[in-house]
Write an enzyme that holds these catalytic residues in place. Sequence first.
Site, short mmCIF file in Angstrom:
data_model
loop_
_atom_site.label_atom_id
_atom_site.label_comp_id
_atom_site.label_asym_id
_atom_site.label_seq_id
_atom_site.Cartn_x
_atom_site.Cartn_y
_atom_site.Cartn_z
CB THR A 10 38.41 -49.48 -53.39
OG1 THR A 10 39.66 -49.52 -52.67
CG2 THR A 10 38.11 -48.05 -53.82
CD GLN A 12 35.26 -59.93 -48.83
OE1 GLN A 12 35.18 -60.92 -49.55
NE2 GLN A 12 35.70 -60.00 -47.58
CG ASP A 13 35.49 -56.75 -45.04
OD1 ASP A 13 35.25 -57.64 -45.87
OD2 ASP A 13 35.98 -56.98 -43.92
CG ASP A 58 48.40 -44.03 -49.01
OD1 ASP A 58 48.37 -44.57 -50.13
OD2 ASP A 58 48.90 -44.58 -47.99
CB ALA A 82 44.85 -53.43 -44.03
CD GLN A 83 49.65 -56.62 -47.98
OE1 GLN A 83 48.74 -57.18 -48.63
NE2 GLN A 83 50.38 -57.30 -47.15
CB SER A 84 44.02 -57.16 -46.28
OG SER A 84 43.59 -57.66 -47.53
CB THR A 125 42.80 -60.08 -38.45
OG1 THR A 125 42.99 -61.41 -38.95
CG2 THR A 125 44.17 -59.51 -38.12
CD GLU A 127 46.39 -64.92 -40.36
OE1 GLU A 127 47.63 -64.95 -40.35
OE2 GLU A 127 45.69 -65.93 -40.54
CE1 TYR A 150 46.33 -57.99 -42.62
CE2 TYR A 150 46.08 -60.08 -41.48
CZ TYR A 150 45.53 -58.92 -41.99
OH TYR A 150 44.18 -58.71 -41.87
NE ARG A 185 38.66 -63.14 -48.81
CZ ARG A 185 39.41 -62.64 -47.84
NH1 ARG A 185 39.81 -61.37 -47.86
NH2 ARG A 185 39.76 -63.40 -46.80
P1 NDP Z 1 40.81 -55.84 -49.07
O1 NDP Z 1 42.21 -56.26 -49.32
O2 NDP Z 1 39.73 -56.31 -49.99
O3 NDP Z 1 40.74 -54.24 -49.05
C1 NDP Z 1 41.77 -53.47 -48.52
C2 NDP Z 1 41.48 -52.01 -48.76
O4 NDP Z 1 42.53 -51.22 -48.18
C3 NDP Z 1 41.38 -51.58 -50.22
O5 NDP Z 1 40.35 -50.65 -50.38
C4 NDP Z 1 42.73 -50.92 -50.45
O6 NDP Z 1 42.71 -49.94 -51.47
C5 NDP Z 1 42.92 -50.23 -49.12
N1 NDP Z 1 44.29 -49.82 -48.87
C6 NDP Z 1 45.40 -50.59 -48.89
N2 NDP Z 1 46.49 -49.85 -48.61
C7 NDP Z 1 46.05 -48.59 -48.42
C8 NDP Z 1 46.70 -47.37 -48.12
N3 NDP Z 1 48.02 -47.30 -47.94
N4 NDP Z 1 45.94 -46.25 -48.00
C9 NDP Z 1 44.59 -46.30 -48.17
N5 NDP Z 1 43.92 -47.43 -48.46
C10 NDP Z 1 44.65 -48.55 -48.59
O7 NDP Z 1 40.47 -56.26 -47.56
P2 NDP Z 1 39.07 -56.74 -46.92
O8 NDP Z 1 38.00 -55.86 -47.39
O9 NDP Z 1 38.96 -58.22 -47.08
O10 NDP Z 1 39.34 -56.49 -45.37
C11 NDP Z 1 39.03 -55.25 -44.77
C12 NDP Z 1 39.88 -55.09 -43.52
O11 NDP Z 1 39.58 -56.14 -42.60
C13 NDP Z 1 41.38 -55.17 -43.75
O12 NDP Z 1 42.00 -54.29 -42.83
C14 NDP Z 1 41.73 -56.60 -43.42
O13 NDP Z 1 43.08 -56.69 -43.03
C15 NDP Z 1 40.77 -56.86 -42.28
N6 NDP Z 1 40.35 -58.23 -42.11
C16 NDP Z 1 39.82 -58.92 -43.17
C17 NDP Z 1 39.34 -60.20 -42.99
C18 NDP Z 1 38.78 -60.98 -44.12
O14 NDP Z 1 38.65 -62.22 -43.98
N7 NDP Z 1 38.40 -60.34 -45.23
C19 NDP Z 1 39.36 -60.84 -41.65
C20 NDP Z 1 39.89 -59.99 -40.61
C21 NDP Z 1 40.35 -58.74 -40.84
P3 NDP Z 1 43.01 -50.33 -53.04
O15 NDP Z 1 41.71 -50.86 -53.57
O16 NDP Z 1 43.41 -49.03 -53.63
O17 NDP Z 1 44.12 -51.34 -53.01
P1 GDR Z 2 44.33 -65.85 -44.67
O1 GDR Z 2 43.58 -66.09 -46.05
O2 GDR Z 2 45.80 -65.99 -44.81
O3 GDR Z 2 43.66 -66.74 -43.66
O4 GDR Z 2 44.02 -64.32 -44.38
P2 GDR Z 2 43.99 -66.85 -47.38
O5 GDR Z 2 42.73 -67.09 -48.10
O6 GDR Z 2 45.07 -66.14 -48.11
O7 GDR Z 2 44.61 -68.24 -46.85
C1 GDR Z 2 43.83 -69.17 -46.11
C2 GDR Z 2 44.61 -70.47 -45.95
O8 GDR Z 2 44.69 -71.13 -47.21
C3 GDR Z 2 46.01 -71.61 -47.36
N1 GDR Z 2 46.33 -71.77 -48.79
C4 GDR Z 2 46.37 -70.78 -49.68
N2 GDR Z 2 46.13 -69.45 -49.56
C5 GDR Z 2 46.22 -68.69 -50.68
N3 GDR Z 2 45.95 -67.38 -50.60
N4 GDR Z 2 46.58 -69.21 -51.90
C6 GDR Z 2 46.86 -70.54 -52.06
O9 GDR Z 2 47.18 -70.99 -53.15
C7 GDR Z 2 46.73 -71.36 -50.89
N5 GDR Z 2 46.88 -72.69 -50.68
C8 GDR Z 2 46.65 -72.92 -49.40
C9 GDR Z 2 46.87 -70.55 -46.68
O10 GDR Z 2 48.19 -71.05 -46.44
C10 GDR Z 2 46.05 -70.30 -45.45
O11 GDR Z 2 46.32 -71.26 -44.48
C11 GDR Z 2 42.73 -63.76 -44.61
C12 GDR Z 2 42.92 -62.29 -45.00
O12 GDR Z 2 41.68 -61.77 -45.40
C13 GDR Z 2 43.45 -61.47 -43.83
O13 GDR Z 2 43.45 -60.09 -44.19
C14 GDR Z 2 42.53 -61.70 -42.65
O14 GDR Z 2 43.00 -60.98 -41.54
C15 GDR Z 2 42.45 -63.18 -42.31
O15 GDR Z 2 41.95 -63.86 -43.44
C16 GDR Z 2 41.53 -63.47 -41.15
#
Ligand code: NDP
Ligand code: GDR
Length: 328
Positions: A10, A12-13, A58, A82-84, A125, A127, A150, A185
């Site tokens: 559910t 983004q990815d 879960d 993940a809690q992402s 990631t 991170e 995280y 996103r």
């Molecule tokens: P999202 O936050 O959009 O999606 C996270 C997903 O994890 C949701 O479907 C959420 O479900 C689910 N989830 C959270 N907690 C649980 C749980 N306890 N049990 C089952 N499902 C759970 O993340 P993205 O799609 O952006 O990212 C996908 C993955 O890639 C993540 O692991 C993220 O950390 C990692 N990642 C993302 C990057 C990015 O830039 N987007 C970069 C690098 C890594 P629900 O909808 O119910 O909350």
């Molecule tokens: P990030 O993404 O922490 O890199 O993690 P985010 O978009 O939250 O932050 C990117 C940068 O922007 C700065 N920032 C702010 N960020 C948010 N969210 N809100 C603000 O108001 C704001 N102002 C400045 C942040 O400090 C940071 O430097 C994302 C997630 O998708 C992770 O799950 C994933 O692993 C990494 O990218 C790669």
Amino acid sequence: MKTALITGITGQDGAYLAQLLLDKGYKVYGLLARRATATTWRLEYLDILDKVELLEGDLTDVTSIIRAVEEAKPDEFYNLGAQSFVGTSWKQPQLTAQSTGLGALNCLEAIRIVNPKIKFYQASTSEMFGGMPEYPLQSEATPFHPRSPYGVAKLFAHWSTINYRESYDIFGCCGILFNHESPLRGIEFVTRKVTDAVARIKLGVQKDLHLGNIDAKRDWGFAGDYVEAMWLMLQQENPDVYVVATGRTTTVRDMCRIAFEHVGLDYEKYVVIDPRFYRPAEVDLLLGDPAKAKEKLGWTAKTSLEELINMMVDADIRRVEKELVQAR
Ligand code: NDP
Ligand code: GDR
């Protein structure tokens, strides 16, 4: 026909990956965490909700994952759940450790117990690198130094995947993905927060935009491009670790400039620096070296940052316009 199981379907990815795998003829299952309100809007947006099979479970409940693996019988298991959100990981560090860290271990245990032949993808990631100044360009060889709960949880999941490969010969791959964004996103992430605000300011329903550290630099790509790399990793002969990035880094400030300019506005008139959005520890600079992914997977990022941000602003303008029509 191949079968895949996706946690985080559910998200983004998960939604983009499900679409990609359906297009390739896969049967797609997704783990669906129970929530009080529906979480399937992204699957609806891509018009694939009725094409995937959702199994309740879960990441923190290993028996639910075992049950899902037994039912789906996947060839490939993508752990994207993940809690992402990095910011939330300081407020809920234990929950983050349990879902983002131990959740991956639970998936690996389910594979080990049910069928160790299942190929596993772990969403690692950038991170994990922490953006330390001595490593301005990050590759598979760069040392890790996570800067948030995280990042620490993801590092546990990353090493668990490698350990299960070395211990049980499980085909476990880790994609160290740099930031990737899209119209799907979550609104809490900075790109989408900005593009949504640009749409609202342009349409006259928001005055300004409060941000934290706009000097942070990120290597931003398009999520639709990045899910292809995940799939490619599981099609290789051997499991491995790959950095997936564009190789270009941009400040949050310049990303704002691009977004506001797309609708003819000057970001400096609207952005307000608000210390509430500062983080206890910041990752200042992320810039990935995607050379290995290019060489071994034949993968490169196709979408430029300008194309990505313009696509997101346009999608948010359509969304806000629709909201305004409905509110009338
Ligand atoms: P999202 O936050 O959009 O999606 C996270 C997903 O994890 C949701 O479907 C959420 O479900 C689910 N989830 C959270 N907690 C649980 C749980 N306890 N049990 C089952 N499902 C759970 O993340 P993205 O799609 O952006 O990212 C996908 C993955 O890639 C993540 O692991 C993220 O950390 C990692 N990642 C993302 C990057 C990015 O830039 N987007 C970069 C690098 C890594 P629900 O909808 O119910 O909350
Ligand atoms: P990030 O993404 O922490 O890199 O993690 P985010 O978009 O939250 O932050 C990117 C940068 O922007 C700065 N920032 C702010 N960020 C948010 N969210 N809100 C603000 O108001 C704001 N102002 C400045 C942040 O400090 C940071 O430097 C994302 C997630 O998708 C992770 O799950 C994933 O692993 C990494 O990218 C790669």
